[in-house]
Motif scaffolding. Sequence first.
Motif, PDB file in Angstrom:
ATOM      1  N   ASN A 163       0.849  -1.187   0.000  1.00 36.28           N
ATOM      2  CA  ASN A 163       0.000   0.000   0.000  1.00 36.28           C
ATOM      3  C   ASN A 163       0.892   1.247   0.000  1.00 36.28           C
ATOM      4  O   ASN A 163       2.127   1.149   0.063  1.00 36.28           O
ATOM      5  N   ALA A 164       0.271   2.438  -0.058  1.00 34.68           N
ATOM      6  CA  ALA A 164       1.034   3.683  -0.174  1.00 34.68           C
ATOM      7  C   ALA A 164       1.951   3.908   1.022  1.00 34.68           C
ATOM      8  O   ALA A 164       3.097   4.368   0.884  1.00 34.68           O
ATOM      9  N   THR A 165       1.468   3.572   2.233  1.00 36.81           N
ATOM     10  CA  THR A 165       2.273   3.776   3.440  1.00 36.81           C
ATOM     11  C   THR A 165       3.507   2.888   3.440  1.00 36.81           C
ATOM     12  O   THR A 165       4.625   3.347   3.712  1.00 36.81           O
ATOM     13  N   ASP A 166       3.316   1.618   3.107  1.00 36.39           N
ATOM     14  CA  ASP A 166       4.444   0.692   3.080  1.00 36.39           C
ATOM     15  C   ASP A 166       5.458   1.092   2.012  1.00 36.39           C
ATOM     16  O   ASP A 166       6.676   1.047   2.233  1.00 36.39           O
ATOM     17  N   LEU A 167       4.945   1.460   0.857  1.00 38.49           N
ATOM     18  CA  LEU A 167       5.825   1.839  -0.240  1.00 38.49           C
ATOM     19  C   LEU A 167       6.596   3.114   0.103  1.00 38.49           C
ATOM     20  O   LEU A 167       7.790   3.230  -0.191  1.00 38.49           O
ATOM     21  N   GLY A 168       5.902   4.068   0.743  1.00 40.93           N
ATOM     22  CA  GLY A 168       6.561   5.309   1.145  1.00 40.93           C
ATOM     23  C   GLY A 168       7.673   5.066   2.149  1.00 40.93           C
ATOM     24  O   GLY A 168       8.757   5.660   2.064  1.00 40.93           O
ATOM     25  N   ALA A 169       7.422   4.177   3.117  1.00 47.06           N
ATOM     26  CA  ALA A 169       8.438   3.857   4.120  1.00 47.06           C
ATOM     27  C   ALA A 169       9.639   3.173   3.478  1.00 47.06           C
ATOM     28  O   ALA A 169      10.792   3.447   3.834  1.00 47.06           O
ATOM     29  N   LEU A 170       9.373   2.305   2.504  1.00 50.34           N
ATOM     30  CA  LEU A 170      10.451   1.614   1.800  1.00 50.34           C
ATOM     31  C   LEU A 170      11.329   2.610   1.047  1.00 50.34           C
ATOM     32  O   LEU A 170      12.560   2.536   1.095  1.00 50.34           O
ATOM     33  N   VAL A 171      10.674   3.539   0.350  1.00 52.36           N
ATOM     34  CA  VAL A 171      11.421   4.546  -0.410  1.00 52.36           C
ATOM     35  C   VAL A 171      12.241   5.426   0.532  1.00 52.36           C
ATOM     36  O   VAL A 171      13.403   5.734   0.266  1.00 52.36           O
ATOM     37  N   SER A 172      11.641   5.841   1.649  1.00 49.93           N
ATOM     38  CA  SER A 172      12.338   6.708   2.593  1.00 49.93           C
ATOM     39  C   SER A 172      13.585   6.033   3.164  1.00 49.93           C
ATOM     40  O   SER A 172      14.665   6.629   3.230  1.00 49.93           O
ATOM     41  N   ASN A 173      13.457   4.765   3.565  1.00 50.13           N
ATOM     42  CA  ASN A 173      14.597   4.036   4.114  1.00 50.13           C
ATOM     43  C   ASN A 173      15.690   3.829   3.078  1.00 50.13           C
ATOM     44  O   ASN A 173      16.880   3.983   3.365  1.00 50.13           O
ATOM     45  N   ARG A 174      15.258   3.497   1.880  1.00 51.83           N
ATOM     46  CA  ARG A 174      16.222   3.256   0.814  1.00 51.83           C
ATOM     47  C   ARG A 174      16.938   4.554   0.424  1.00 51.83           C
ATOM     48  O   ARG A 174      18.140   4.555   0.136  1.00 51.83           O
ATOM     49  N   PHE A 175      16.182   5.646   0.429  1.00 52.20           N
ATOM     50  CA  PHE A 175      16.768   6.950   0.098  1.00 52.20           C
ATOM     51  C   PHE A 175      17.867   7.309   1.096  1.00 52.20           C
ATOM     52  O   PHE A 175      18.950   7.754   0.713  1.00 52.20           O
ATOM     53  N   SER A 176      17.599   7.099   2.384  1.00 51.86           N
ATOM     54  CA  SER A 176      18.590   7.412   3.417  1.00 51.86           C
ATOM     55  C   SER A 176      19.843   6.565   3.246  1.00 51.86           C
ATOM     56  O   SER A 176      20.975   7.058   3.392  1.00 51.86           O
TER      57      SER A 176
END
Length: 331
Positions: free
Chosen positions: A110-123
Amino acid sequence: MEFHLDRTSSIPLGAQLRGTIEYAITFGALKPGEQLPSVREMADLLGVAPMTVAHVYRELKAAELVYSKPGAGTFIADASALLGSSGAHLSELHQHLDALINCGILMGYNATDLGALVSNRFSERQRQLRKKTVFLIGNFIDAARDYANCIAETLGEIAEVEATTLTSLKNDELLRQRVSHADLLLTFAHRRREVSQLMPGQPLLNISFIPSESTRRSLASLEPLTKTLVVSIFPEFTSLMTHGVERFAPHVTLVTVVHRNDPQLAELIKETDALVYATGAQDLISQLREGQISFEYRHVPDAGEIQRVVVPLLQQGIFQASNTGDLNENQ
């Protein structure tokens, strides 16, 4: 903005006009996309020959500070666009994001899970990427270091920011060699032309400056009847300091704005209650007597612009192309 020329000054009228526009770009009085008066309109406004205005506009265009639209006029350039920060990059990013979102949907995210994945990967990726090197090229080394520290705070872990001056750059070949390896050079609009001549082919961005919080607070705290003397170190900056005082201390009516080389400066200092001096003119404090107050009219880099323009440029990694000349071919 209003344009004025000092006909009592020894500085040629064309140089005054060019300097006024360059300073206005640096300190936010003229914004990207804002239209300048036509050559004829500016000539009539200032009482100079159209040829003088046309020559100034050509110099500003050569310095990439303005651009022309055939049949429309002359406009203030967006400095970031000169380094390839265009809608094409955003469109490409949208395509990659769409592909990621489509893949995530198919995998049940879902959008929340995908957003968290992107944020962690970005860092994680940000830590892995090489920290960029940025040079701030100013007029005075102490102020340049302060500016560099402000920029470094905004950039965070993205880049290391060093400070130098135009004079040092001119006189030190080893320094020029170091600066030639930087990922990005930052300077004032009115110094862009000189820096680009010293460091041809280097990615160069002129950034905007705004009055510091302490300057705004000090101006606002002046009593209405305070006899205030404002001293500019550059002639072209005089009108902008006048505008700043009118904006942040509109209640103060006894204001005199002069240039550092004004022959009556010493007498004016004796008669004033408050001295407001430009960066680089702090030696004037020694002329004050007990009871007179003083503070520096200090500018700081516009953190919003640094975040909005410089951060994406450094993250895009477009500067690698500049070392092979690709960047200049796109300008």
